[in-house]
Design a protein around this motif. Structure first.
Motif, short mmCIF file in Angstrom:
data_model
loop_
_atom_site.label_atom_id
_atom_site.label_comp_id
_atom_site.label_asym_id
_atom_site.label_seq_id
_atom_site.Cartn_x
_atom_site.Cartn_y
_atom_site.Cartn_z
N ASN A 53 31.99 58.36 10.23
CA ASN A 53 32.07 59.05 8.90
C ASN A 53 32.03 60.55 8.73
N MET A 54 30.28 60.93 9.92
CA MET A 54 30.27 62.06 9.62
C MET A 54 30.58 63.31 10.66
N ILE A 55 31.43 62.57 11.86
CA ILE A 55 32.29 63.13 12.19
C ILE A 55 34.05 63.53 11.40
N ILE A 78 30.00 68.45 15.87
CA ILE A 78 31.19 67.35 15.93
C ILE A 78 31.41 67.05 17.08
N ALA A 79 30.13 67.60 18.21
CA ALA A 79 30.73 67.78 19.90
C ALA A 79 29.02 66.53 19.62
N GLU A 80 27.69 66.56 19.49
CA GLU A 80 26.52 66.41 19.32
C GLU A 80 27.25 65.04 18.44
N LEU A 81 27.69 64.91 17.01
CA LEU A 81 27.83 62.87 16.93
C LEU A 81 28.88 62.40 18.47
N ALA A 82 29.54 62.91 18.75
CA ALA A 82 30.47 62.75 19.59
C ALA A 82 30.33 62.45 20.61
N SER A 83 28.69 62.58 21.60
CA SER A 83 27.91 62.66 22.53
C SER A 83 26.93 61.36 22.01
N ILE A 84 26.37 61.23 21.18
CA ILE A 84 24.87 60.01 20.12
C ILE A 84 26.62 59.10 20.62
N ILE A 85 27.36 59.29 19.50
CA ILE A 85 28.89 57.94 19.65
C ILE A 85 28.62 57.69 21.16
N ASN A 86 29.58 57.91 22.51
CA ASN A 86 28.94 58.15 23.85
C ASN A 86 27.80 57.17 24.28
N ASP A 87 26.90 58.20 23.80
CA ASP A 87 25.41 57.25 24.14
C ASP A 87 25.18 55.77 23.78
N LEU A 88 25.37 55.77 22.83
CA LEU A 88 25.24 54.41 21.70
C LEU A 88 26.28 53.37 22.11
#
Length: 104
Positions: A53-55, A78-88
């Motif tokens: 949602n933040m993205i 956006i890239a950092e949030l996507a990276s966090i999603i990948n790690d999750l």
């Protein structure tokens, strides 16, 4: 269980922080750790939804942004949030490996 988990500020969840090899823990402790992890793991999809949602909000801002510096900043966020999603997702899938080891 706090001694077996550490809150990761970036991910927004607690992650395992085991000081010994898995086999060195008693079966009771292993079961407690797995139970606690299952509770955390169950919250990961909700955390991912929050980040998505933040993205989406940042992408909407980006589509209307005309300032180059601000656009670059939004892209970076956006890239950092996507990276966090990948790690999750990696942590979410890690439990499957742990459970497989427990049943062998």
């Amino acid at each position: 269980m706090k001694e077996h988990f550490t809150f990761d500020q970036r991910l927004g969840i607690s992650i395992p922080n085991l000081n010994m090899e898995w086999a060195q823990y008693s079966e009771e402790t292993q079961q407690s750790i797995l139970f606690h992890w299952e509770q955390i793991r169950g919250s990961i999809p909700d955390r991912i939804d929050e980040l998505e949602n933040m993205i989406n909000q940042k992408q909407a801002q980006l589509s209307e942004e005309s300032n180059f510096k601000t656009s670059c900043k939004l892209n970076s966020e956006i890239a950092e949030l996507a990276s966090i999603i990948n790690d999750l997702w990696l942590w979410y899938r890690a439990n499957q490996t742990m459970e497989d080891k427990m049943h062998q």
